[in-house]
Design an enzyme around this catalytic site. Sequence first.
Site, short mmCIF file in Angstrom:
data_model
loop_
_atom_site.label_atom_id
_atom_site.label_comp_id
_atom_site.label_asym_id
_atom_site.label_seq_id
_atom_site.Cartn_x
_atom_site.Cartn_y
_atom_site.Cartn_z
N PRO A 215 -2.59 -11.84 10.61
CA PRO A 215 -2.86 -11.57 11.80
C PRO A 215 -3.20 -10.27 12.05
CG PRO A 215 -0.61 -12.33 11.51
CD PRO A 215 -1.27 -12.30 10.11
N ASP A 216 -3.92 -9.71 12.87
CA ASP A 216 -4.23 -8.52 13.46
C ASP A 216 -3.28 -8.08 14.42
OD1 ASP A 216 -5.23 -5.86 14.29
OD2 ASP A 216 -6.95 -6.28 13.13
N ILE A 217 -2.29 -7.48 14.22
CA ILE A 217 -1.12 -7.07 15.12
C ILE A 217 -1.73 -6.21 16.36
CG2 ILE A 217 0.99 -6.06 15.57
CD1 ILE A 217 1.36 -6.51 12.26
N ASP B 9 -4.05 -6.15 5.06
CA ASP B 9 -5.09 -7.11 5.73
C ASP B 9 -5.17 -8.60 5.25
OD1 ASP B 9 -6.44 -5.34 7.70
OD2 ASP B 9 -7.25 -4.26 6.03
N PHE C 39 -4.45 3.14 14.93
CA PHE C 39 -4.95 4.26 13.94
C PHE C 39 -6.07 3.84 13.11
CE2 PHE C 39 -2.12 8.04 12.95
CZ PHE C 39 -1.20 7.79 13.81
N LYS D 88 -13.86 0.17 15.14
CA LYS D 88 -12.54 -0.36 14.90
C LYS D 88 -12.01 -0.20 16.69
CE LYS D 88 -10.57 -0.53 10.49
NZ LYS D 88 -9.86 0.46 9.48
N LYS E 3 -10.96 -3.86 18.18
CA LYS E 3 -9.72 -4.46 18.31
C LYS E 3 -9.27 -4.27 19.72
CE LYS E 3 -8.23 -3.28 13.70
NZ LYS E 3 -7.23 -3.53 12.71
N ASN F 165 0.80 -1.25 -0.02
CA ASN F 165 -0.05 0.03 -0.03
C ASN F 165 0.93 1.16 -0.15
OD1 ASN F 165 0.63 0.86 2.72
ND2 ASN F 165 -0.39 -1.14 3.04
N LYS G 260 9.60 -17.12 -9.62
CA LYS G 260 8.80 -16.30 -10.52
C LYS G 260 7.71 -16.72 -11.49
CE LYS G 260 9.59 -12.21 -13.51
NZ LYS G 260 10.24 -11.75 -14.61
O1 PMT Z 1 2.89 6.10 6.37
P1 PMT Z 1 2.38 7.34 6.04
O2 PMT Z 1 2.54 7.92 4.61
O3 PMT Z 1 2.97 8.71 6.92
O4 PMT Z 1 0.74 7.49 6.41
C1 PMT Z 1 0.07 7.37 7.52
C2 PMT Z 1 -0.81 6.42 7.68
C3 PMT Z 1 -2.25 6.87 6.88
C4 PMT Z 1 -0.47 5.04 7.19
C5 PMT Z 1 -1.24 6.41 9.08
O5 PMT Z 1 -1.52 7.73 9.67
C6 PMT Z 1 -2.49 5.40 9.44
O6 PMT Z 1 -3.64 5.44 9.35
N1 PMT Z 1 -1.99 4.00 9.82
C7 PMT Z 1 -2.83 2.98 9.89
C8 PMT Z 1 -3.24 2.34 8.63
C9 PMT Z 1 -3.99 1.23 8.65
O7 PMT Z 1 -3.85 0.01 8.21
O8 PMT Z 1 -5.17 1.47 9.10
P2 PMT Z 1 -6.42 0.31 9.42
O9 PMT Z 1 -7.73 1.07 9.60
O10 PMT Z 1 -6.58 -0.45 8.00
O11 PMT Z 1 -5.93 -0.24 10.48
C10 PMT Z 1 -6.50 0.00 11.91
C11 PMT Z 1 -5.41 -0.20 12.84
O12 PMT Z 1 -5.04 -1.82 12.90
C12 PMT Z 1 -4.16 0.31 12.51
O13 PMT Z 1 -3.55 0.71 14.05
C13 PMT Z 1 -3.17 -0.91 11.99
O14 PMT Z 1 -1.71 -0.65 12.36
C14 PMT Z 1 -3.51 -1.94 12.56
N2 PMT Z 1 -3.48 -3.31 11.88
C15 PMT Z 1 -4.50 -3.31 10.65
C16 PMT Z 1 -4.36 -4.53 10.10
C17 PMT Z 1 -3.53 -5.72 10.52
N3 PMT Z 1 -3.64 -6.88 10.02
N4 PMT Z 1 -2.86 -5.48 11.94
C18 PMT Z 1 -2.91 -4.33 12.44
O15 PMT Z 1 -2.11 -4.10 13.45
#
Ligand code: PMT
Length: 406
Positions: free
Chosen positions: A305-307, A278, A325, A339, A343, A210, A288
Amino acid sequence: MGKRILLVVAGGIAAFKTPDLVRRLRERGASVRVVLTDGGAQFVTPLTLQAVSEDKVYRDLWSLTDESEMGHIQLSRSADVILVAPATANILARMAHGLADDLATTVLLATDKPVIVAPAMNVRMYEHPATQANLALLAARGVTIIGPDDGAMACGEFGPGRMSEPLSIAAHLADWFTGQAGPKPLAGRHALVTSGPTHEPIDPVRYIANRSSGKQGHAIAAALVALGARVTLVSGPVALPDPAGATVLHVESAREMLAACEGALPADIVVAAAAVADWRVADAAGQKLKKDGGALPSLTLAENPDILATLSKPGPERPALVVGFAAETNDVLAYAQAKLARKGCDWILANDVSPATGTFGGDRNLIHLIRQGQSPETWPDLPKMEVATRLAAEIASHFEFENGKK
Ligand code: PMT
């Protein structure tokens, strides 16, 4: 860095580098207010400095408006530090001898704050005994001197006298602030921060990813270091330097990120700023994939996994404060609230990542902070470093408050 810097721009050719210097200081979370001398204004316009600092530029000792809005004494004390860059032979001499014949030197004489200078001048002027004596006098009075660098000069000569590069001055200031005996409210706390994207392999050369640059997560790691925390930053692949003072674990995929995070526990604080994929490709090819004109390959995805959810699970190792976030493109607050509940983290920082916002990869971010059980708090649109500074301060206050309850 999260500090207020009053930048005095004196009249040397190196003044043309000061818009970049302001940018570099702000990237590190400092707010910068500029005093521009008449000489400085020959090389850089007030309008440029006003645009890059997003603040008024101060020029005139005798301005009634400026004096009524912000007197020169207040101006000299409103910063955490005064940086003179470029510091010409002339302004160094006036500082050394206590002259106060314009706004810059008056502010410098009236201040009770630390002063840092970045000399810039012709090599002969720099080597002149008068300049050397002035620098020695200033150093003996506690002024910190950065540079100058050796190199080719605008006047055609070669040697010491070039102002240090903006990146290097900004790094120097950050180190200087870190080394200050200022309050370190997070000293003794371990903070685990995730940052950047994850790369999920399709085959040995292709991956799903991403647009995360890591700017936000890295800035948070730096801001937590500045408040004294021991920081472990688990970073996906990014093009950023490792933040000074943090232990950085470089990973590629979500599963590697989870393993690195679990290996870094116990922690008091988690900030999950990484844009973790995700899904991964369920059966990534060992070689390849070939475009052989036959059927198109199809990818079967498996859930990663969701960290954040894993680190938020109740248990003896659960960090005291877990901050996630929420990156959303619509219904930002509603999805972020959901969320937070799903979470199990304590706070969530919701940001709109629709392409028009430029949040992914850009330098600014507009945050809604939602704490469990409380209404959202919307912050202004800020540079990511300032978001980081603000979050670190909120985290420090949280622990101060919790300590107060014991
Ligand atoms: O890196 P930059 O270019 O500075 O941009 C910043 C940002 C937009 C990436 C940052 O501000 C941000 O929003 N980070 C979270 C991105 C994200 O994956 O959001 P989410 O809504 O999909 O996930 C929610 C939360 O779960 C996040 O804290 C994410 O780190 C966490 N997560 C998600 C999926 C997963 N498998 N494991 C996780 O821990």
